[in-house]
Design a protein around this motif. Structure first.
Motif, PDB file in Angstrom:
ATOM      1  N   GLY A  76      38.907  12.871 -60.379  1.00 31.82           N
ATOM      2  CA  GLY A  76      37.515  12.676 -60.761  1.00 31.82           C
ATOM      3  C   GLY A  76      36.711  13.954 -60.576  1.00 31.82           C
ATOM      4  O   GLY A  76      37.241  15.026 -60.289  1.00 31.82           O
ATOM      5  N   GLY A  77      35.402  13.841 -60.739  1.00 32.57           N
ATOM      6  CA  GLY A  77      34.550  15.020 -60.624  1.00 32.57           C
ATOM      7  C   GLY A  77      34.664  15.899 -61.855  1.00 32.57           C
ATOM      8  O   GLY A  77      35.267  15.539 -62.871  1.00 32.57           O
ATOM      9  N   ARG A  78      34.093  17.065 -61.753  1.00 30.67           N
ATOM     10  CA  ARG A  78      34.080  18.000 -62.867  1.00 30.67           C
ATOM     11  C   ARG A  78      35.142  19.068 -62.635  1.00 30.67           C
ATOM     12  O   ARG A  78      35.174  19.691 -61.577  1.00 30.67           O
ATOM     13  N   VAL A  79      36.004  19.278 -63.612  1.00 32.27           N
ATOM     14  CA  VAL A  79      37.058  20.285 -63.517  1.00 32.27           C
ATOM     15  C   VAL A  79      36.746  21.407 -64.490  1.00 32.27           C
ATOM     16  O   VAL A  79      36.785  21.225 -65.710  1.00 32.27           O
ATOM     17  N   HIS A  80      36.393  22.547 -63.925  1.00 30.67           N
ATOM     18  CA  HIS A  80      36.069  23.716 -64.737  1.00 30.67           C
ATOM     19  C   HIS A  80      37.329  24.531 -65.008  1.00 30.67           C
ATOM     20  O   HIS A  80      38.377  24.326 -64.382  1.00 30.67           O
ATOM     21  N   GLY A  81      37.187  25.481 -65.898  1.00 25.38           N
ATOM     22  CA  GLY A  81      38.251  26.455 -66.102  1.00 25.38           C
ATOM     23  C   GLY A  81      38.151  27.554 -65.052  1.00 25.38           C
ATOM     24  O   GLY A  81      37.781  27.311 -63.902  1.00 25.38           O
ATOM     25  N   ARG A  82      38.426  28.760 -65.448  1.00 21.62           N
ATOM     26  CA  ARG A  82      38.333  29.897 -64.516  1.00 21.62           C
ATOM     27  C   ARG A  82      36.854  30.326 -64.440  1.00 21.62           C
ATOM     28  O   ARG A  82      36.356  31.021 -65.312  1.00 21.62           O
ATOM     29  N   LEU A  83      36.192  29.916 -63.365  1.00 22.70           N
ATOM     30  CA  LEU A  83      34.776  30.247 -63.226  1.00 22.70           C
ATOM     31  C   LEU A  83      34.545  31.743 -63.077  1.00 22.70           C
ATOM     32  O   LEU A  83      33.460  32.235 -63.377  1.00 22.70           O
ATOM     33  N   TYR A  84      35.578  32.445 -62.624  1.00 22.81           N
ATOM     34  CA  TYR A  84      35.431  33.890 -62.403  1.00 22.81           C
ATOM     35  C   TYR A  84      36.287  34.709 -63.368  1.00 22.81           C
ATOM     36  O   TYR A  84      36.738  35.799 -63.039  1.00 22.81           O
ATOM     37  N   HIS A  85      36.464  34.153 -64.570  1.00 26.64           N
ATOM     38  CA  HIS A  85      37.182  34.879 -65.621  1.00 26.64           C
ATOM     39  C   HIS A  85      36.421  36.161 -65.955  1.00 26.64           C
ATOM     40  O   HIS A  85      35.176  36.180 -65.935  1.00 26.64           O
ATOM     41  N   PRO A  86      37.119  37.260 -66.227  1.00 23.85           N
ATOM     42  CA  PRO A  86      36.418  38.531 -66.509  1.00 23.85           C
ATOM     43  C   PRO A  86      35.434  38.452 -67.662  1.00 23.85           C
ATOM     44  O   PRO A  86      34.432  39.192 -67.674  1.00 23.85           O
ATOM     45  N   ASP A  87      35.680  37.555 -68.635  1.00 25.27           N
ATOM     46  CA  ASP A  87      34.811  37.502 -69.812  1.00 25.27           C
ATOM     47  C   ASP A  87      33.594  36.611 -69.611  1.00 25.27           C
ATOM     48  O   ASP A  87      32.479  36.967 -69.999  1.00 25.27           O
ATOM     49  N   ARG A  88      33.795  35.439 -69.011  1.00 23.60           N
ATOM     50  CA  ARG A  88      32.695  34.501 -68.837  1.00 23.60           C
ATOM     51  C   ARG A  88      33.108  33.421 -67.858  1.00 23.60           C
ATOM     52  O   ARG A  88      34.307  33.243 -67.571  1.00 23.60           O
ATOM     53  N   ALA A  89      32.116  32.700 -67.332  1.00 26.96           N
ATOM     54  CA  ALA A  89      32.400  31.549 -66.472  1.00 26.96           C
ATOM     55  C   ALA A  89      32.779  30.376 -67.361  1.00 26.96           C
ATOM     56  O   ALA A  89      31.989  29.940 -68.201  1.00 26.96           O
ATOM     57  N   GLU A  90      33.975  29.864 -67.187  1.00 23.22           N
ATOM     58  CA  GLU A  90      34.479  28.792 -68.051  1.00 23.22           C
ATOM     59  C   GLU A  90      34.066  27.446 -67.478  1.00 23.22           C
ATOM     60  O   GLU A  90      34.822  26.779 -66.763  1.00 23.22           O
ATOM     61  N   PHE A  91      32.832  27.040 -67.800  1.00 19.17           N
ATOM     62  CA  PHE A  91      32.348  25.747 -67.330  1.00 19.17           C
ATOM     63  C   PHE A  91      33.086  24.615 -68.036  1.00 19.17           C
ATOM     64  O   PHE A  91      33.575  24.768 -69.161  1.00 19.17           O
ATOM     65  N   ALA A  92      33.138  23.458 -67.362  1.00 17.84           N
ATOM     66  CA  ALA A  92      33.765  22.283 -67.965  1.00 17.84           C
ATOM     67  C   ALA A  92      33.043  21.903 -69.244  1.00 17.84           C
ATOM     68  O   ALA A  92      31.817  22.015 -69.353  1.00 17.84           O
ATOM     69  N   GLY A  93      33.809  21.465 -70.234  1.00 22.90           N
ATOM     70  CA  GLY A  93      33.231  21.057 -71.498  1.00 22.90           C
ATOM     71  C   GLY A  93      32.689  22.210 -72.320  1.00 22.90           C
ATOM     72  O   GLY A  93      31.892  21.992 -73.245  1.00 22.90           O
ATOM     73  N   GLU A  94      33.107  23.428 -72.002  1.00 27.56           N
ATOM     74  CA  GLU A  94      32.644  24.620 -72.732  1.00 27.56           C
ATOM     75  C   GLU A  94      31.133  24.793 -72.674  1.00 27.56           C
ATOM     76  O   GLU A  94      30.520  25.359 -73.583  1.00 27.56           O
TER      77      GLU A  94
END
Length: 559
Positions: A357-375
């Motif tokens: 459950g909860g919100r599962v984000h991508g790589r929040l500290y990706h070099p290009d951008r913070a990959e928030f859940a749901g884009e």
């Protein structure tokens, strides 16, 4: 006429006038000392407001400065005039222009009538003082302090240090026992006359003129010489914060002040119309006679001091920013960090979201951008996915995200190619659960079609970054919940390891995992690692694949 008030005023003259008129209307004489720094124009206008009021008079003015003898001198002048002008006064109550009576004057008079020979003054020996903040205790009596602590701080500190090095120790006057306490007291006429007319007053005054903050020790010490009976407490409610500064009372403190049962409170905000309107109301009904008990509200102030010193967990702002080494959680809520799992498992984010459950984000500290859940491009609290904004303060990016989404557990992925500055921060946060499959970053390289030269360079870079990350997770002082496996270890019975992770995050449940996300075919992975060795890169974070039975799965081409 048994009670008189001495007021020390330097500002908020309209409020001081209200209080002085309130006391005089109750039949109590009031002597006002106005700071000598106040202009003559302002002083004359203030004095003119009491024309015709025979119970309000003014004492000779001196320029008052905090922490110096001038404050004691102003009190002496006003008190002397009180005793000379009003012979019927049996108790003198010292107050400031920011004080406010909390109970009708009649209740205070009855209380003092029942204690006719009692001096109410906080007076504690210097060996038992525990409340001083960033100040001197015994040394304030044994050293000399001719310089202002506020205006000439460097000279004050240097002269104090010089005296320490030279071993300077002032001799206490004969018969003096140093005591400290609150400046605001209520003393009997007999005690005050004994202090002000003492044969050795000149010697005592000369000595205290070089004591630091003498208004906290002059009357507190000399009262011990002459008082018949001392109640070592003040009848004035005064609370202080962790820096030793007085708490200021506002309009929303009406009920709090009433609960204290104290007769007077300081320090009142001059714009607190509700407070002045409530407590200076002449028709306000008298309460039952109760002993002043500021301890009733001590718990409230203790919480306020803790909040000011420690803040709220995970909330960072310009008024409270934890210093390095701040103990306790540095974020406001539990969160999960997964490293390597998205490289080993396909659609791991979707699988994980269903399980915990909860919100599962991508790589929040990706070099290009913070990959928030749901884009998402902007998250709660107006957090942008901009890498530039995020990396300006990477730690506070995480604390802001957790604060803005509190109540919902956050999960995100982190890899060796991501912003490294946040790694140690997470490792020292007891709110973090960090799960790492070291070396999993090599799987996308293995499945890619990139030239070997590029793969070798990228593998060397990622391995250096992951070694630094693993070092942070195994360093002294780590408080996060860390689960760490090499890739070779994890691919052996991966369902059991995922079960342990899910149980820790969600709590043990009756249902066991029956499926896990698909993994790529790793049968050729040992050969890929050998090619890296041949190219000059020694893989050390993946584990020993020579003794690892590799699972079979469908090969994944590209990423």
């Amino acid at each position: 006429m048994t009670l008189g008030f001495v007021m020390l005023v330097h500002t908020a003259f309209d409020r001081a006038e209200q209080v002085a008129q309130y006391w005089s209307n109750a039949g109590c004489p009031v002597i006002i000392h106005v700071d000598g720094k106040v202009t003559q124009k302002v002083f004359r206008a203030f004095k003119a407001r009491f024309d015709g009021n025979r119970l309000v008079r003014f004492s000779k003015r001196v320029r008052v400065e905090w922490g110096t003898w001038s404050l004691v001198e102003a009190t002496q002048l006003a008190t002397t005039r009180m005793l000379d002008n009003f012979p019927d006064v049996r108790h003198v109550y010292l107050a400031s222009g920011s004080c406010l009576p909390l109970r009708p004057v009649g209740e205070l008079q009855e209380y003092l009538f029942a204690n006719p020979e009692t001096d109410f003054i906080e007076s504690v020996t210097i060996q038992e003082v525990t409340w001083t903040v960033d100040g001197l205790e015994a040394e304030r009596f044994t050293l000399r302090f001719p310089f202002s602590w506020r205006k000439r701080r460097k000279l004050f500190d240097r002269y104090t240090e010089l005296q320490r090095k030279l071993g300077v120790r002032r001799k206490l006057p004969e018969g003096l026992s140093p005591h400290l306490g609150s400046q605001w007291w209520c003393l009997t006429r007999d005690t005050l006359e004994a202090i002000l007319k003492a044969p050795d007053r000149i010697a005592m005054d000369r000595y205290f003129q070089r004591v630091w903050i003498p208004d906290e020790s002059y009357f507190q010490s000399l009262t011990r010489r002459y008082a018949r009976r001392i109640e070592s407490r003040s009848l004035t409610l005064a609370k202080f914060d962790t820096q030793g500064k007085p708490h200021i009372f506002y309009d929303d403190h009406v009920q709090l002040l009433e609960r204290s049962d104290c007769f007077v409170a300081r320090k009142i905000w001059p714009q607190a119309d509700a407070l002045y309107g409530t407590f200076l109301d002449p028709d306000r009904p008298a309460k039952r006679v109760a002993e002043p008990n500021p301890g009733k509200i001590d718990r409230v102030f203790a919480r306020a001091n803790d909040r000011r010193g420690d803040g709220r967990q995970g909330l960072y702002n310009q008024g409270r920013f934890p210093a390095p080494g701040f103990q306790g959680p540095v974020t406001c809520a539990r969160y999960n960090v997964f490293s390597g799992f998205a490289d080993l498992f396909e659609t791991f984010d979707l699988w994980l979201a269903r399980r915990i459950g909860g919100r599962v984000h991508g790589r929040l500290y990706h070099p290009d951008r913070a990959e928030f859940a749901g884009e998402e491009r902007v998250l709660n609290g107006c957090l942008s996915d901009s890498a530039t904004l995020r990396d300006y303060r990477p730690q506070q990016f995480l604390t802001n995200l957790l604060w803005s989404t509190r109540g919902e557990r956050q999960t995100f992925f982190y890899g060796p190619g991501d912003t490294p500055e946040v790694a140690q921060f997470m490792a020292r946060d007891p709110n973090a659960t960090i799960c790492v499959i070291s070396g999993a970053w090599a799987i996308p390289l293995h499945l890619s079609q990139r030239p070997m030269d590029e793969i070798r360079s990228e593998a060397a870079r990622l391995q250096r970054a992951e070694l630094a990350f693993l070092k942070a997770l195994n360093d002294v002082g780590v408080t996060a919940r860390v689960h760490q496996w090499t890739l070779a270890d994890f691919v052996v019975q991966p369902m059991e390891k995922l079960q342990n992770i899910v149980d820790e995050i969600t709590g043990p449940g009756p249902r066991r995992l029956t499926d896990i996300p698909p993994m790529p075919d790793l049968s050729a992975f040992p050969e890929f690692l050998q090619r890296l060795r041949n190219e000059g890169v020694k893989p050390v974070v993946m584990g020993d694949f020579a003794a690892t039975p590799l699972p079979q799965g469908r090969r994944r081409h590209g990423r």
